[in-house]
Structures are given as C-alpha cells and as structure tokens.
Design a protein around this motif. Structure first.
Motif, PDB file in Angstrom:
ATOM      1  N   UNK A 236       0.793  -1.188   0.032  1.00  0.00           N
ATOM      2  CA  UNK A 236      -0.045  -0.031   0.004  1.00  0.00           C
ATOM      3  C   UNK A 236       0.773   1.310   0.150  1.00  0.00           C
ATOM      4  N   UNK A 237       1.895   1.218  -0.666  1.00  0.00           N
ATOM      5  CA  UNK A 237       2.568   2.463  -0.903  1.00  0.00           C
ATOM      6  C   UNK A 237       2.058   3.187  -2.089  1.00  0.00           C
ATOM      7  N   UNK A 238       1.124   4.095  -1.837  1.00  0.00           N
ATOM      8  CA  UNK A 238       0.522   4.773  -2.936  1.00  0.00           C
ATOM      9  C   UNK A 238       1.193   5.729  -3.680  1.00  0.00           C
ATOM     10  N   UNK A 239       1.081   5.795  -5.006  1.00  0.00           N
ATOM     11  CA  UNK A 239       1.556   7.048  -5.531  1.00  0.00           C
ATOM     12  C   UNK A 239       0.477   8.038  -5.621  1.00  0.00           C
TER      13      UNK A 239
ATOM     14  N   UNK B 105       2.466  13.198 -14.291  1.00  0.00           N
ATOM     15  CA  UNK B 105       3.440  13.037 -13.264  1.00  0.00           C
ATOM     16  C   UNK B 105       3.205  11.451 -12.624  1.00  0.00           C
ATOM     17  N   UNK B 106       2.010  11.305 -12.209  1.00  0.00           N
ATOM     18  CA  UNK B 106       1.851   9.899 -11.670  1.00  0.00           C
ATOM     19  C   UNK B 106       2.253   8.873 -12.572  1.00  0.00           C
ATOM     20  N   UNK B 107       1.744   8.901 -13.881  1.00  0.00           N
ATOM     21  CA  UNK B 107       2.304   7.951 -14.897  1.00  0.00           C
ATOM     22  C   UNK B 107       3.813   8.001 -14.934  1.00  0.00           C
ATOM     23  N   UNK B 108       4.450   9.213 -14.713  1.00  0.00           N
ATOM     24  CA  UNK B 108       5.866   9.219 -15.072  1.00  0.00           C
ATOM     25  C   UNK B 108       6.564   8.428 -13.966  1.00  0.00           C
ATOM     26  N   UNK B 109       6.101   8.687 -12.459  1.00  0.00           N
ATOM     27  CA  UNK B 109       6.691   7.874 -11.504  1.00  0.00           C
ATOM     28  C   UNK B 109       6.370   6.427 -11.823  1.00  0.00           C
ATOM     29  N   UNK B 110       4.949   6.231 -11.884  1.00  0.00           N
ATOM     30  CA  UNK B 110       4.746   4.549 -12.252  1.00  0.00           C
ATOM     31  C   UNK B 110       5.518   3.901 -13.041  1.00  0.00           C
ATOM     32  N   UNK B 111       5.722   4.544 -14.267  1.00  0.00           N
ATOM     33  CA  UNK B 111       6.619   3.939 -15.274  1.00  0.00           C
ATOM     34  C   UNK B 111       7.953   3.573 -14.647  1.00  0.00           C
ATOM     35  N   UNK B 112       8.600   4.208 -13.975  1.00  0.00           N
ATOM     36  CA  UNK B 112       9.957   3.860 -13.216  1.00  0.00           C
ATOM     37  C   UNK B 112       9.544   2.550 -12.327  1.00  0.00           C
ATOM     38  N   UNK B 113       8.575   2.388 -11.907  1.00  0.00           N
ATOM     39  CA  UNK B 113       8.477   1.334 -10.925  1.00  0.00           C
ATOM     40  C   UNK B 113       7.898   0.003 -11.754  1.00  0.00           C
TER      41      UNK B 113
END
Ligand code: FES
Ligand code: FES
Lengths: 141, 141
Positions: free
Chosen positions: A84-87, A116-124
DNA sequence: ATAAACCCGAGTAAAATAGTCAAGTATCAT
DNA sequence: ATGATACTTGACTATTTTACTCGGGTTTAT
C-alpha cells in the motif's frame, strides 16, 4: 513528496531476500539484523507481501521466507502495491468527473499531476528486483 | 509517496496567475475564490514565492501579484524549491558517506532511490508554467 | 518439550501536514 | 484625509499520517 518507510523497507528487505534466496528460507530476524529494520515492523510488511503472493512463508524452526517468483518477474510496482505504498498526485478521485474542490470540472493542474503519476509509475514498472541485485553485485553490504 | 498541498496549491495558484497575468496584478482573493484555496494559506505560499522572486507583489488597493519572469522560464522545479516541496527518496543524508541505518556503506537500495529522485526531478525541470496554460487553452475553469 | 520462527490485531507516540488567527503596513480611490 | 483593499509576518493548532511497538497466538524441526 517523499517515500515512506513501508515502501522503502519492503524493497530493501526483498532485495536482501533475493540475494540470499538459495535453497534455504531467510528469516526476518536475519533481514532485521542485516538491514537494521525492526523485526516487528518487518512482520507487518511481510504479512502483506505474502498475501499478495510475492513471497512464500515457511513456518517453524529453520523457517523463513522465499521469493514466490523469479526476481526478474517481481517489479517494484508489485511490491509497492502489495504494501500500500500509494503514488498519489491528484487530489480528486480519479474516477469521479468532478474536480478536486468539488467543482464540476477538473482543475487547471489535474492533467499535470496525472502525467506525473504516470511518469513515476513507469519507473516502478520497469525496475525489477533482479535489476537491483545486479546493480549491487560488486558491493558488500 | 504523495504530493503535499503546498506544492500542489503553489502550482495551481501560479497557473491561475499566469492565465490572468495581463497588465493588472491578480489578488490572492481572486485566486482563492477561483481555485478554492484558503486565502490565509495562499498568503503563506506567496510569501515564499515572492522571496524566491517568482512573483512580484504590488500592495494597496488594486494590488496583487504578477509573475516576475515569463511563464516559459518558470519551471515547476523552481516553484517546488520555493515552497519547500522536497523530493525525498533516500533515507540517508546524501552528502554523508554513511548508509541510512548508520552503517559505514550505502544500503542496497540507495542507488535505486537516487535514480528515482533524478527521474522525478527531471519531470519538474522540463515542465514550465507555460506548458501548463497551453495545455489548458481549450478549457474553461 | 522446547525453541525458532511465522501470524495477527490492536494500540500509540511522534512527526508532518494543512491549515487558522491576530496584528500589522502600504497604497489607492474618492 | 479616510476608508477599503490587499499584501506581510509570525505564531499557533487541529488533524492526519507515519512508523512503529506490544501481546498474544500457531506451526514445525530437532
Ligand atoms: S487534481 Fe483532479 S481536479 Fe484537481
Ligand atoms: S538510502 Fe542512502 S544508504 Fe540507504
């Protein structure tokens, strides 16, 4: 905008587990000692990781945890979801058509935060546990 | 991992300001009403933005704030820095050579978080206020 | 039988967030 | 001049979130 210990420790602990994941299960006690994370806290985290089938537990003496999949197949996004580490970048509910302050339309910045959320999620989504231990092969920890 | 209101509101308010930034200064009261952000809170935020020379203030009746640079030259990273919206992914002090739990070496995941921080920072370095208002030209807010 | 380990839920102290509030000062319109 | 508008500043506080701790259990190898 910062990472919480739940996400951080989950990845740290799994990286440790992946390294020592041979035949024998790894106990939380060992991880706790090696990584300097409280045992009680680790138990909370691993309970979630097990429920999401990222690790398997083996009870009893000489028990511990093992990875449930290949390190390559465990992406950071899976780990984050499990604990549950949410972005969370938008303020509004994403499904709702309303804006963040109850207005009928999305706010000026909604699309930006979404991007931004997509950008970060992509990394993960890209990074796997394997990448992590490969990068650290030369190190002693 | 989530965005705080300080960063969010700063960008929201500046986006609003950039839109209405013609000849006349824009008052916080107007921004407050349009964006649904508390006036007192906006004052805190703009105080910081002014100190970092992102906006200029004009006191007195008919006063308000104007952008201190062209919208194109104001990157989100500048805004975030101004209002102390930090992007903090590593646990250790970056300058220190010690690891996060006081160990002599950096932890297993340090490089990963550092990479993540760069990844996020990159996004904020690219985006300018102008990008924001361009994207929203067709919208009514 | 015992000890090592996992399992589970509740509780809690500390920190961070998201504001509010009070008391100003400057400037303009009239 | 005067009032209204709007910026300026600093302190204060309620709420939420985080980061754990604690107490009791169950399973299993030896
Ligand atoms: S963040 Fe979605 S409408 Fe404002
Ligand atoms: S995050 Fe830098 S050493 Fe662990």
């Amino acid at each position: 905008m910062k990472l919480t210990t739940k996400g951080r420790y989950a990845v740290m602990a799994l990286a440790d587990l992946a390294r020592f994941n041979n035949i024998n299960p790894v106990s939380l006690r060992d991880i706790s000692l090696r990584q300097g994370i409280s045992l009680d806290y680790l138990e909370q985290i691993f309970s979630k990781l097990r429920k999401k089938e990222i690790v398997q537990s083996i009870r009893g003496t000489q028990g511990g945890y093992i990875l449930n999949k290949k390190a390559k197949e465990i992406k950071l996004i899976n780990i984050f979801e499990a604990v549950d580490e949410k972005i969370k970048t938008v303020q509004c509910k994403k499904e709702s058509k309303k804006g963040c302050n109850g207005k009928p339309t999305k706010c000026l910045t909604h699309d930006l935060w979404d991007e931004l959320e997509n950008h970060i999620t992509y990394f993960f989504e890209q990074k796997s546990l394997e990448d992590l231990i490969k990068d650290n092969l030369t190190r002693r920890v």
